[in-house]
Design an enzyme around this catalytic site. Structure first.
Site, PDB file in Angstrom:
ATOM      1  N   ASP A  55      62.913  56.095  69.315  1.00 16.85           N
ATOM      2  CA  ASP A  55      62.723  55.587  67.956  1.00 16.85           C
ATOM      3  C   ASP A  55      61.536  54.629  67.873  1.00 16.85           C
ATOM      4  O   ASP A  55      61.120  54.044  68.882  1.00 16.85           O
ATOM      5  CB  ASP A  55      63.967  54.826  67.500  1.00 16.85           C
ATOM      6  CG  ASP A  55      65.113  55.725  67.109  1.00 16.85           C
ATOM      7  OD1 ASP A  55      65.019  56.950  67.312  1.00 16.85           O
ATOM      8  OD2 ASP A  55      66.123  55.188  66.615  1.00 16.85           O
ATOM      9  N   HIS A 201      63.697  53.457  72.970  1.00 17.61           N
ATOM     10  CA  HIS A 201      62.569  53.075  72.112  1.00 17.61           C
ATOM     11  C   HIS A 201      61.259  53.147  72.893  1.00 17.61           C
ATOM     12  O   HIS A 201      61.187  52.623  74.008  1.00 17.61           O
ATOM     13  CB  HIS A 201      62.759  51.667  71.564  1.00 17.61           C
ATOM     14  CG  HIS A 201      63.953  51.525  70.653  1.00 17.61           C
ATOM     15  ND1 HIS A 201      65.239  51.395  71.141  1.00 17.61           N
ATOM     16  CD2 HIS A 201      64.053  51.525  69.303  1.00 17.61           C
ATOM     17  CE1 HIS A 201      66.082  51.305  70.118  1.00 17.61           C
ATOM     18  NE2 HIS A 201      65.389  51.384  69.001  1.00 17.61           N
TER      19      HIS A 201
END
Length: 243
Positions: A55, A201
């Site tokens: 993400d 991430h």
């Protein structure tokens, strides 16, 4: 009581019910409940496969390092991109796609949809979808809302925009300042299961500065652990969700 006053009174009385209806899907942010009762939204797929997702990118400093590591390991993943970051780094978006990775959207700005109404929700998601679609020459299929927060308006918007929401079954808590490669690895392994979807991430644009380094350091050990368990690792398109 005048008719206008009666209408205002009725509208005010309805506000709590409307707010509750808007927020009701937020219950899906509770991981154990989501994993048990909402397997598709949680990203549960093939039992012999782990969906690897990232993400908050793309980030010019960090994302290329993840791409290099994944290329070395011959692993592909799904990247959920923020529209605002994609607009700043369009070449990097194309580079992710050219490397064979799957691209979904993470909204335009990293704000919880719970604080947005129906129009603002749709506009934010549509803006990200259209930008990424223009860069890739095809519309993305997947959406992961910021913070994993879905609302009634979000469910309506993604359906109208032709998007499929996918959250996760495990994560690395890799966004904090205290994250280390060891802590990310341990946190992932606590909930790693075949058929699951892993959230990591590749950017620190909404996380502690430099936190992506812990993720990058943990990733080889996570991939090794999957191999030892006989799990294939790849993007959500190979996970058996969209068939």
């Amino acid at each position: 009581m005048t008719a206008a006053r009666a209408l205002r009174t009725a509208a005010l009385a309805a506000l709590p019910a409307l707010a509750a209806a808007h927020a009701a899907p937020v219950i899906s942010t509770f991981g154990p409940l989501r994993n048990r009762s909402m397997p598709r939204l949680a990203g549960q797929g093939r039992s012999d496969h782990l969906a690897l997702t990232f993400d908050d990118g793309p980030a010019p400093l960090s994302t290329p390092l993840f791409l290099a590591l994944l290329a070395e390991r011959r692993v592909r993943a799904t990247f959920f991109l923020l529209g605002g970051e994609a607009e700043r780094s369009p070449g990097l978006v194309r580079e992710i796609a050219a490397a064979g990775h799957e691209i979904g959207i993470h909204g335009w700005r990293h704000l919880p949809l719970l604080v947005r109404g129906p129009r603002a929700t749709r506009d934010d998601l549509a803006r990200a979808r259209d930008l990424v679609g223009d860069l890739l020459g095809r519309p993305p299929q997947l959406i992961r809302p910021p913070y994993g927060v879905m609302t009634t308006a979000a469910h309506v918007a993604v359906r109208r925009l032709g998007l499929t929401p996918v959250l996760w079954t495990c994560w690395g808590e890799d966004w904090t300042a205290r994250a280390t490669p060891g802590s990310v690895h341990r946190t992932v392994m606590a909930d790693l299961r075949g058929g699951g979807t892993l959230l990591l991430h590749d950017s620190d644009c909404t996380s502690a500065p430099g936190s992506w380094r812990a993720t990058l350091g943990a990733l080889p050990r996570i991939l090794d652990a999957c191999g030892e368990r006989g799990l294939g690792v790849g993007p959500l398109r190979d996970h058996g969700l969209l068939g």
